[in-house]
Structure formats: C-alpha cells, structure tokens
Design a protein around this motif. Structure first.
Motif, PDB file in Angstrom:
ATOM      1  N   UNK A 170       2.434  -7.264   1.621  1.00  0.00           N
ATOM      2  CA  UNK A 170       3.104  -8.074   2.633  1.00  0.00           C
ATOM      3  C   UNK A 170       3.668  -7.142   3.703  1.00  0.00           C
ATOM      4  N   UNK A 171       3.939  -7.650   4.906  1.00  0.00           N
ATOM      5  CA  UNK A 171       4.502  -6.787   5.950  1.00  0.00           C
ATOM      6  C   UNK A 171       5.727  -6.002   5.493  1.00  0.00           C
ATOM      7  N   UNK A 172       6.634  -6.642   4.775  1.00  0.00           N
ATOM      8  CA  UNK A 172       7.845  -5.950   4.325  1.00  0.00           C
ATOM      9  C   UNK A 172       7.521  -4.816   3.362  1.00  0.00           C
ATOM     10  N   UNK A 173       6.416  -4.935   2.621  1.00  0.00           N
ATOM     11  CA  UNK A 173       6.042  -3.876   1.679  1.00  0.00           C
ATOM     12  C   UNK A 173       5.506  -2.647   2.407  1.00  0.00           C
ATOM     13  N   UNK A 174       4.980  -2.837   3.628  1.00  0.00           N
ATOM     14  CA  UNK A 174       4.602  -1.664   4.420  1.00  0.00           C
ATOM     15  C   UNK A 174       5.844  -0.889   4.851  1.00  0.00           C
ATOM     16  N   UNK A 175       6.932  -1.585   5.048  1.00  0.00           N
ATOM     17  CA  UNK A 175       8.206  -0.901   5.335  1.00  0.00           C
ATOM     18  C   UNK A 175       8.633  -0.077   4.126  1.00  0.00           C
ATOM     19  N   UNK A 176       8.553  -0.681   2.939  1.00  0.00           N
ATOM     20  CA  UNK A 176       8.881   0.033   1.700  1.00  0.00           C
ATOM     21  C   UNK A 176       8.000   1.256   1.521  1.00  0.00           C
TER      22      UNK A 176
END
Length: 268
Positions: free
Chosen positions: A255-261
C-alpha cells in the motif's frame, strides 16, 4: 435541467502536435464545472482552455479565472470572445505555482485547477500538480480513462503503479465520471475520464520526499521482481535494510503507506 452555460464557439481546427481534442458536450462541461466545488470569488486556473468550451462557463461562474494556453491561435479566439478573461501564453509545465498563488491571493486556501489534459503530457502535468500541492486546493482534470484508473487503483491490481502510489500519498484522487469519444472534436480513440485531486488536509508522508519517490520508481521499474531484487542496488547505498517481511513481496503488494515504511527502514 442543465445550467445555462455558454461555451465559446470557434472554427479553430485542433492541432495534432498539441494533442488537442476539443470538448463540446454540454453535460460533461456542466459536470466538470460543478465538480470544482469552489465559491464564486475563489481564484480558478484553467489548464489548456483551447477554444473555450469550458472557459466560457467557467468565466461566467468564476470572475477570477486565469487561463494558461500554449496555442496562440486559441489565445486569439479567447481574447476576441472573452475580452475580460485573463488568458496567458504559458506552458503549464513551466508555471510558477507559488507566484500564481501569491498573485491571485490564494495562499491561504490554495488555487482551484481545472483542465482537459492532452494525453501525451498527462503524467508530467500530474507530477507538476503534485509538486505544487502546497499552493493548490483542488484539481478537476480530464485524461485518458486508463490513466485515471491508475490514479485510484488499489494494491495487487494490474493498474496499480507509480502514479497510484504517488497520487495517493500526496493527494486524494477520486474518479468522477467517464466521457465517451463523441464528446470531443475530433473524437479520440479511447474513453476519457474526469478525476478530482484534493490537496487540502493531506498529511505529508513521514519520509524524505526525494528518497520516497526514488524507492517507488525503482521498485516499479522492475515490478515483476521481488523487492529484495529490484531494490538491491538502492539498498546497498542505504544505511538501513529492507524489512524481512517485505523482501519477498513485489511492489504492487505494498500500500502507499507501506512505501513510506520501506523508505524509512532504508534511509531512516
């Protein structure tokens, strides 16, 4: 009933080199104008007005409308038909968004943007809007349907990719409606779609923007490979490492937020 929206009329022929497909369908025009959800005194900026199918109705509703156009022929038509319109000979990809926001007194709430985007430069314009997001409130833009579907695509789908992740990280994209080829002159060979991009109230990702973009681009550059392989070279340059739980995943699984992680795990 449709509102009494009066488009500019012109015999100007579309220029293929500029990817021009002039919109003429009243229903689509009315829906786009309504989708701006802007107050009458809000500053509105139109990208590529062409012969003014949208411009006339926009000018009636938004007196502070500014239009950016690269085709001098279209500018001549607009200035003749709408003498009070602020139309500027400018390429949207060279726009000084901060300067425009300050000039139009839009620093507090942001500019509202609208446009029928040429297919061949849709992605560069979308990335330009993302880069200008701090100066924008909302954008309602028309593009090829296939591209619109990418903007709102979910993980683990074929359409999910770089555009999906970046637009969903820095904006809230919404697929509004489909526009058939017959709504344009000349008719394109594919369906189009209108998308809204909301920029207000978006929390900035908690990661370095350049590194985050680089991780997304690199991962999807080899989208069939697992992240441990596609990001191998990038990971060598990073002080951190790819989380164990992500190493065997392909980029479309995140998910997009997991690319931040992932970016934070690599670069802190």
């Amino acid at each position: 009933m449709l509102p009494d929206l009066r488009p500019v009329t012109s015999d100007l022929r579309p220029k293929k080199s500029l990817g021009q497909h002039f919109l003429h369908d009243r229903h689509a025009i009315a829906r786009i104008v309504a989708a701006l959800a802007a107050a009458p005194d809000d500053p509105v900026l139109e990208i590529g007005p062409g012969t003014g199918a949208l411009t006339g109705p926009l000018a009636e509703r938004f007196p502070r409308l500014v239009a950016l156009e690269v085709d001098q022929r279209a500018i001549d038509v607009l200035r003749a038909e709408l003498p009070d319109l602020d139309v500027r000979h400018a390429d949207v990809l060279d726009a000084d968004w901060g300067g425009l926001a300050a000039e139009l007194d839009a620093d507090e709430h942001g500019l509202t943007v609208v446009g029928n985007l040429p297919y061949y430069i849709t992605s560069p314009i979308l990335f330009a809007l993302l880069g200008a997001r701090l100066h924008l409130r909302r954008a309602v833009v028309m593009m090829q349907k296939e591209v619109a579907e990418r903007l709102v695509a979910e993980p683990r789908t074929k359409a999910y990719g770089i555009l999906s992740v970046q637009l969903q990280l820095w904006a809230r994209p919404s697929y509004l409606f489909t526009v058939k080829p017959g709504a344009f002159s000349p008719p394109p060979k594919v369906d189009s779609a209108v998308v809204a991009l909301d920029f207000a109230g978006i929390d900035e990702p908690d990661a370095d923007e350049d590194r985050l973009r680089s991780v997304v681009r690199t991962a999807f550059g080899q989208r069939r490979k697992m992240l441990r392989s596609s990001l191998k070279a990038l990971a060598r340059q990073a002080p951190g490492s790819i989380p164990e739980s992500m190493q065997t995943l392909r980029p479309e699984a995140l998910a997009p937020s997991e690319f931040v992680t992932l970016t934070r795990a690599l670069f802190g």
